[in-house]
Design a protein around this motif. Structure first.
Motif, short mmCIF file in Angstrom:
data_model
loop_
_atom_site.label_atom_id
_atom_site.label_comp_id
_atom_site.label_asym_id
_atom_site.label_seq_id
_atom_site.Cartn_x
_atom_site.Cartn_y
_atom_site.Cartn_z
N SER A 146 67.34 40.10 18.62
CA SER A 146 66.92 40.86 17.28
C SER A 146 65.77 40.60 16.34
O SER A 146 65.25 40.36 15.42
N LYS A 147 66.29 38.96 17.18
CA LYS A 147 65.13 37.86 16.17
C LYS A 147 64.62 37.43 16.82
O LYS A 147 64.91 37.02 17.90
N SER A 148 63.93 36.12 16.03
CA SER A 148 63.14 34.82 16.27
C SER A 148 64.47 34.58 17.62
O SER A 148 65.91 34.30 17.24
N LEU A 149 63.56 33.81 18.26
CA LEU A 149 64.55 32.66 19.50
C LEU A 149 65.32 31.26 18.93
O LEU A 149 65.62 30.62 20.03
N MET A 150 64.99 31.17 17.58
CA MET A 150 64.94 29.64 16.53
C MET A 150 66.33 30.50 16.24
O MET A 150 67.23 29.30 15.77
N ASP A 151 66.83 31.57 16.16
CA ASP A 151 68.40 31.89 15.18
C ASP A 151 68.97 32.00 15.82
O ASP A 151 69.25 32.40 17.15
N THR A 152 70.03 31.34 15.49
CA THR A 152 71.41 31.15 16.48
C THR A 152 72.17 32.05 15.85
O THR A 152 73.88 31.71 16.14
N SER A 153 71.65 33.15 14.86
CA SER A 153 72.88 33.75 14.54
C SER A 153 73.90 35.02 15.09
O SER A 153 73.24 35.21 16.01
N GLY A 154 74.97 35.49 13.85
CA GLY A 154 75.92 36.11 15.42
C GLY A 154 77.40 35.98 15.91
O GLY A 154 77.61 34.39 15.44
N ASP A 155 78.32 36.20 15.88
CA ASP A 155 79.46 36.13 16.32
C ASP A 155 79.56 36.84 17.21
O ASP A 155 81.47 36.94 17.41
N GLY A 156 79.35 37.65 17.52
CA GLY A 156 79.70 38.09 18.98
C GLY A 156 79.95 39.93 19.32
O GLY A 156 80.70 39.84 19.94
#
Length: 795
Positions: free
Chosen positions: A46-56
């Motif tokens: 839901s965000k940029s491909l540069m964004d590595t957020s999230g915890d699964g």
């Protein structure tokens, strides 16, 4: 700049281009958002491909699919949220996405479908992977394939997103045009499963793209409707050639071109087609055998089978448009009950072996030449038949040529206007149509053994004139260790229990063939203490031709060590170790073999060997099993034979959730070598005798103990293997054995109550595992038969 953006739009597809413009992400390396691997992770971009957020978690999923893959545990699941889908970024330099964990990729629970957009140049496995209910949107036309790479690839209801690439599937590996393999080391066995009505792929290759593949391969396709699958090949292929720099050409690139000479598969290839529609299976390029197993609900008359070595029709009607054998040889054919093999449009066919059971159809001018063995009972028809009748047949035409000594038979119901026709076997082994008026006066009757390992017959063919003579008959000849039981006719009806059988006509008609039936002899083994003491061991029953483990010794002798059993009191000859698997100790029906315990004096022992000073025989033989019982025993449960049909589950839900054993080291206690032989299916404590370890003068009658042998599965991880097995009813625990040789050298490495066990510190060899269950009775273990052996190769 405009030119570059248009090129990206062409190369990556509309989704990739939009993402490229919005986020300017030309190449993103895989970097996990966290380090803790989890059994279940969620992903949704839901965000940029540069964004590595999230915890699964479901509330905070990994934004990038690569991060979900990096953080899921080996053996875990990746759930794709149906709302925003998942995206794989370009891996750079025309590299594929590598999935090197055993993982299942599917929609979140409750969702029917999910989308996975991929800008990578193909997908290569480094472990067993399952995709389920996924729409694949492949943007890059280069390496537009999914590669099993010698592992198991399961594609269940996996389709392509509209407007995106149609992916091909390869059981082998991916190489670039310079011959360099892209991706991890290949596995030992390439398996591809494509299943489900929504599945949609291009060609399926048993080999690699741009390289050879050194492995056995299994390709299974099930329940695919319409023409949603391309051709199946037994080899690898060349990478498709297309203009990658022509940004305005949106033509779908061609599938890789199969090349059997340049990219062979060195092992065996097995194709299984179950209720699917395909145009061609071409086994060219498989250097081993090429087998095709086919099932359908309806008639299939469009399939071309080229360069195969074996064909099995399990269900429905297969009418191949073409059928050719590999290596200019012959095809082994099998038609199971419920299946029809219609060769009426395939021309005259040569077969090696033919296994019957269903129906065979030939053109009215056709001939099937069988050069090997024929077995089973097959219905024969010519084309154009129906309602149980054959089509029109030619007079005096040989439809089937076969060796004279084969046992198989063919039945024939003529077309109603040809009611006088019969299909008769000739003395040379061929089958020929004749009219009743032309039926020769001499009658030929065949006599055969139902199992040549167990016995034979005195004559095979018996020809006589029914007007002046009677058949001479044949004598059943049992081999040592077996005995004759009865004669049966072609319909398995018993016709005699006498060894010498003379056929008699029924309503004036003699049968065409009769079979002598044999069974294995049974015998008992008794155990004598031979100077030791303890409760008498019950006799054990054996079946000739089958291996079974000897009962565990319960005798003891002060100052001595038990060293095994012998058929002689002094141990001259062969010594059998405790619980050793043995077979064929006597050929005599209802025979009895006595085994004497063998003792070795312990070092430093001062006990007197009474056998040396008293030669009088004081030991009585063990009681036979005819002794009366004082209580009824429970019915014995027997293990059903393993077939393709799954047996009823005995595992409880609790057993499915047990955690793997965390034991990290192997059991130190040295164990005897266990030869790999067939085990008896049950271990019993006989009624009317004392249980092992029981004391006292009054006998007891415990219930019979029967344990099914475990069914095991091996999961290979990067640094260990996990041995799994289903719960065995009544078992208290399980013993796990390992060896570096399949048939000997097994040592016990674990004794556990759990249903999974982790084996670490593995040598870099091929390892063999087997498991047996046990139940403790009065402090002694009553064990099941060993499981089937499972193999894993450690590199």
């Amino acid at each position: 700049m405009v030119r570059e953006n248009m090129k990206k739009w062409k190369r990556a597809g509309w989704m990739g281009a939009v993402l490229t413009v919005l986020f300017s992400a030309a190449y993103i390396t895989v970097s996990a958002a966290g380090t803790q691997e989890k059994e279940i992770v969620y992903t949704s971009m839901s965000k940029s491909l540069m964004d590595t957020s999230g915890d699964g978690t479901k509330d905070n999923p990994y934004n990038r699919f690569e991060d979900a893959l990096a953080n899921v545990a080996d053996g875990g699941k990746i759930y794709i949220l149906a709302s925003n889908n998942a995206v794989v970024n370009s891996q750079g330099n025309d590299m594929p996405l590598v999935i090197d964990k055993e993982v299942v990729i599917e929609p979140e629970p409750g969702a029917e479908r999910a989308k996975l957009y991929s800008r990578a140049a193909g997908i290569v496995l480094g472990a067993d992977v399952t995709f389920r209910n996924i729409k694949l949107a492949a943007a890059d036309p280069y390496h537009a394939q999914i590669f099993a790479n010698g592992y198991r690839l399961s594609l269940i209801d996996v389709s392509r997103e509209a407007g995106h690439r149609l992916l091909d599937v390869a059981a082998g590996s991916l190489y670039n045009t310079a011959g360099v393999r892209l991706g991890p080391e290949p596995g030992d066995f390439g398996e591809v499963l494509i299943q489900g009505k929504q599945s949609e792929f291009g060609n399926v290759y048993a080999g690699s793209i741009n390289g050879r593949f050194d492995s056995n391969v299994s390709i299974t396709v099930q329940d695919i409707s319409s023409t949603k699958l391309g051709d199946l090949y037994g080899c690898g292929a060349h990478e498709a050639v297309f203009d990658r720099d022509n940004w305005f050409d949106f033509t779908e690139p061609p599938s890789p071109e199969a090349d059997a000479a340049a990219y062979p598969v060195t092992g065996n290839v097995a194709f299984s087609l179950d209720r699917v529609f395909v145009n061609k299976v071409d086994g060219t390029g498989a250097e081993g055998s090429v087998g095709v197993t086919f099932s359908t609900k309806y008639m299939e008359d469009n399939l071309m089978l080229l360069n195969i070595t074996a064909l099995t029709v399990k269900e429905g009607t297969l009418k191949p448009q073409a059928l050719t054998a590999a290596y200019a040889g012959k095809v082994n054919m099998a038609v199971e009950e419920g299946g029809t093999l219609d060769l009426s449009t395939a021309g005259n066919i040569k077969a090696h072996d033919f296994i019957g059971g269903g129906k065979l159809v030939l053109d009215k001018n056709g001939v099937l030449k069988i050069e090997g063995n024929v077995s089973g009972r097959t219905v024969f028809e010519t084309s154009g038949g129906g309602n149980g009748y054959s089509g029109i047949a030619l007079e005096n035409h040989t439809y089937i040529e076969a060796p004279a000594q084969v046992r198989g038979t063919f039945s024939f119901v003529p077309y109603p206007t040809q009611s006088g026709f019969r299909l008769l076997r000739q003395e040379d082994g061929s089958w020929k149509t004749v009219k009743d008026a032309e039926t020769p006066t001499g009658i030929t009757i065949g006599y055969f053994s139902d199992d040549e390992r167990k016995g034979d017959v005195s004559i095979i063919w018996d020809t006589f004139d029914p007007e002046t003579e009677s058949p001479a008959g044949a004598t059943a000849l049992a081999n040592p260790g077996y005995h004759f039981v009865r004669w049966v006719d072609i319909e398995d009806n018993e016709v005699s229990t006498q060894e010498h059988f003379i056929p008699q006509p029924i309503n004036g008609v003699y049968g065409e063939q009769y079979y002598a039936c044999f069974e294995s002899n049974t015998y008992t083994v008794g155990f004598l203490a031979n100077g030791g003491s303890g409760n008498p061991m019950p006799e054990q029953q054996f079946v000739y031709g089958e291996s079974a483990g000897l009962s565990a010794n319960v005798y003891t002798r002060t100052g001595y060590i038990f060293r095994g059993w012998s058929t002689n009191t002094d141990g001259i000859g062969r010594i059998f170790s405790d619980e050793e698997s043995v077979q064929n100790l006597t050929t005599e029906q209802n025979g009895r073999v006595l085994l004497y315990a063998q003792w070795e004096k312990e070092q430093g022992s001062t006990e007197t060997d009474e056998s040396e000073t008293n030669t009088e025989e004081t030991e009585s033989e063990p009681e036979t099993q005819d002794s009366e019982t004082t209580e009824p025993t429970e019915p014995q449960e027997t293990e059903t034979q393993e077939t393709e049909t799954k047996e009823p589950e005995t595992e409880t839900k609790d057993s499915e959730t047990q955690e793997p054993e965390t034991q990290e080291t192997e059991t130190k206690e040295p164990e005897r070598e266990e030869p790999e032989t067939k085990e008896s299916e049950t271990n019993k404590i006989e009624p009317g005798t004392k249980a092992p370890g029981e004391t006292g003068s009054n006998p007891v009658t415990p219930a019979k103990i029967s344990l099914a042998k475990p069914k095991i599965k091996i999961q290979k991880k990067r640094k260990y293997v996990i041995i799994k097995y289903k719960k065995v009813k009544g078992a208290d625990g399980y013993e796990i054995y390992r060896s570096v040789k399949k048939k000997k050298g097994y040592r016990k490495i674990a004794d556990t109550k759990k249903l999974t066990w982790k084996n670490t510190r593995l040598p870099k060899k091929t390892l063999y595992y087997k498991v047996r269950a046990y139940k403790k009775v009065k402090g002694k273990k009553v064990r099941s038969a060993y499981s089937a052996v499972r193999t894993v190769r450690i590199k």
